[in-house]
Design a protein around this motif. Structure first.
Motif, short mmCIF file in Angstrom:
data_model
loop_
_atom_site.label_atom_id
_atom_site.label_comp_id
_atom_site.label_asym_id
_atom_site.label_seq_id
_atom_site.Cartn_x
_atom_site.Cartn_y
_atom_site.Cartn_z
N ILE A 160 -92.80 -62.69 -39.21
CA ILE A 160 -94.26 -62.78 -39.21
C ILE A 160 -94.63 -64.18 -38.76
N SER A 161 -95.49 -64.25 -37.78
CA SER A 161 -95.98 -65.53 -37.32
C SER A 161 -96.89 -66.13 -38.39
N PRO A 162 -96.79 -67.42 -38.65
CA PRO A 162 -97.70 -68.03 -39.63
C PRO A 162 -99.15 -67.96 -39.17
N ASN A 163 -99.36 -67.70 -37.87
CA ASN A 163 -100.72 -67.54 -37.35
C ASN A 163 -101.27 -66.13 -37.54
N ASN A 164 -100.41 -65.21 -37.96
CA ASN A 164 -100.82 -63.83 -38.15
C ASN A 164 -101.21 -63.63 -39.62
N ILE A 165 -102.34 -64.17 -39.97
CA ILE A 165 -102.80 -64.17 -41.36
C ILE A 165 -102.97 -62.76 -41.90
N ALA A 166 -103.49 -61.84 -41.08
CA ALA A 166 -103.70 -60.46 -41.53
C ALA A 166 -102.39 -59.82 -41.97
N SER A 167 -101.33 -60.02 -41.20
CA SER A 167 -100.04 -59.45 -41.54
C SER A 167 -99.46 -60.09 -42.80
N MET A 168 -99.63 -61.38 -42.92
CA MET A 168 -99.14 -62.08 -44.12
C MET A 168 -99.81 -61.53 -45.38
N LYS A 169 -101.08 -61.18 -45.28
CA LYS A 169 -101.82 -60.67 -46.44
C LYS A 169 -101.47 -59.22 -46.77
N SER A 170 -101.29 -58.40 -45.72
CA SER A 170 -101.16 -56.96 -45.96
C SER A 170 -99.74 -56.52 -46.30
N GLN A 171 -98.76 -57.29 -45.95
CA GLN A 171 -97.37 -56.88 -46.17
C GLN A 171 -96.83 -57.55 -47.43
N ASN A 172 -96.14 -56.80 -48.22
CA ASN A 172 -95.54 -57.31 -49.45
C ASN A 172 -94.18 -57.91 -49.07
N ALA A 173 -94.21 -59.19 -48.67
CA ALA A 173 -93.00 -59.81 -48.14
C ALA A 173 -92.69 -61.12 -48.84
N HIS A 174 -91.40 -61.41 -48.89
CA HIS A 174 -90.90 -62.65 -49.45
C HIS A 174 -90.30 -63.47 -48.30
N VAL A 175 -90.80 -64.67 -48.09
CA VAL A 175 -90.31 -65.52 -47.00
C VAL A 175 -88.92 -66.03 -47.35
N LEU A 176 -87.97 -65.76 -46.46
CA LEU A 176 -86.59 -66.23 -46.65
C LEU A 176 -86.36 -67.58 -45.98
N LYS A 177 -86.93 -67.72 -44.77
CA LYS A 177 -86.80 -68.99 -44.06
C LYS A 177 -87.75 -69.00 -42.88
N GLN A 178 -87.91 -70.17 -42.29
CA GLN A 178 -88.70 -70.29 -41.08
C GLN A 178 -87.74 -70.43 -39.90
N LEU A 179 -87.98 -69.62 -38.86
CA LEU A 179 -87.11 -69.62 -37.69
C LEU A 179 -87.46 -70.78 -36.76
N ASP A 180 -86.58 -71.03 -35.81
CA ASP A 180 -86.79 -72.13 -34.86
C ASP A 180 -88.11 -72.01 -34.10
N ASN A 181 -88.56 -70.77 -33.84
CA ASN A 181 -89.80 -70.57 -33.10
C ASN A 181 -91.04 -70.69 -33.99
N GLY A 182 -90.83 -70.96 -35.29
CA GLY A 182 -91.94 -71.13 -36.22
C GLY A 182 -92.26 -69.90 -37.04
N ASP A 183 -91.79 -68.72 -36.62
CA ASP A 183 -92.06 -67.49 -37.37
C ASP A 183 -91.33 -67.52 -38.72
N PHE A 184 -91.87 -66.77 -39.66
CA PHE A 184 -91.22 -66.61 -40.95
C PHE A 184 -90.31 -65.38 -40.89
N TYR A 185 -89.09 -65.54 -41.37
CA TYR A 185 -88.16 -64.44 -41.52
C TYR A 185 -88.35 -63.95 -42.95
N VAL A 186 -88.75 -62.68 -43.10
CA VAL A 186 -89.14 -62.18 -44.41
C VAL A 186 -88.33 -60.96 -44.82
N GLU A 187 -88.24 -60.80 -46.13
CA GLU A 187 -87.70 -59.56 -46.70
C GLU A 187 -88.84 -58.85 -47.37
N TYR A 188 -88.95 -57.55 -47.10
CA TYR A 188 -90.03 -56.74 -47.68
C TYR A 188 -89.59 -56.16 -49.01
N LYS A 189 -90.52 -56.06 -49.90
CA LYS A 189 -90.24 -55.51 -51.24
C LYS A 189 -90.57 -54.05 -51.29
#
Length: 189
Positions: A160-189
């Motif tokens: 999930i891109s940190p700029n994609n606020i809508a996706s960050m809010k709607s998905q039940n996700a736990h951020v595992l790390k930030q990738l080199d391109n800035g995106d968050f690598y997440v695990e969904y619950k």
């Protein structure tokens, strides 16, 4: 690292990616084929205001139209595959690519998928028609994908891109790390 390699193969060496996809599809079907049969039962409990179905060949032309009707901005954070009929048909036949459509009054208003791997992991994504945003569809797709992942018994991940606020809010996700391109690598619950 695996994520990065997969994207390099998919984007630069398509013939290698196609071979890997076929092998993965075959092995995934062997390992998880029985549990995939229960997905339609999961979808039944979510049908109501929206009709949710697994992607079938009969949906493909409408799905191509759906993608063509979306504004360019809809694809800023959503580029998992090509959106033409031939590419969608290939994905629809792939047993490890579990895809769904969300319909309202016979029109596709959402699309979501789980790209699964025989090693016991999947990545997921979704897109909602720009005319149907903020109507709970992305939360609905998140719940369905979580139920399907639990049914198949595999963890699901995504970026999930940190700029994609809508996706960050709607998905039940736990951020595992930030990738080199800035995106968050997440695990969904």
């Amino acid at each position: 690292m695996l994520y990065k390699i997969a994207h390099i193969l998919r984007d630069r060496y398509t013939w290698i990616w196609d071979v890997i996809e076929k092998i993965n599809s075959f092995l995934f079907r062997i390992r998880y084929g029985r549990t995939l049969k229960g997905i339609d039962d999961i979808l039944k409990k979510y049908n109501g205001e929206y009709n949710i179905e697994q992607l079938r060949e009969r949906h493909l032309e409408d799905l191509v139209r759906f993608f063509n009707e979306q504004p360019e901005s809809a694809f800023e954070f959503f580029k998992p595959h090509a959106f033409d009929y031939k590419s969608l048909r290939k994905l629809q036949l792939n047993k490890s690519f579990v895809a769904f459509v969300v319909e309202k009054e016979g029109l596709i208003v959402g699309y979501f998928f789980m790209r699964c791997f025989f090693v016991g992991k999947c990545f997921r994504g979704y897109i909602v028609d720009y005319r149907y945003r903020n109507k709970g569809i992305s939360k609905l797709t998140s719940s369905i994908m979580s139920d399907v992942a639990a049914h198949i018994n595999i963890p699901s991940y995504g970026t999930i891109s940190p700029n994609n606020i809508a996706s960050m809010k709607s998905q039940n996700a736990h951020v595992l790390k930030q990738l080199d391109n800035g995106d968050f690598y997440v695990e969904y619950k």
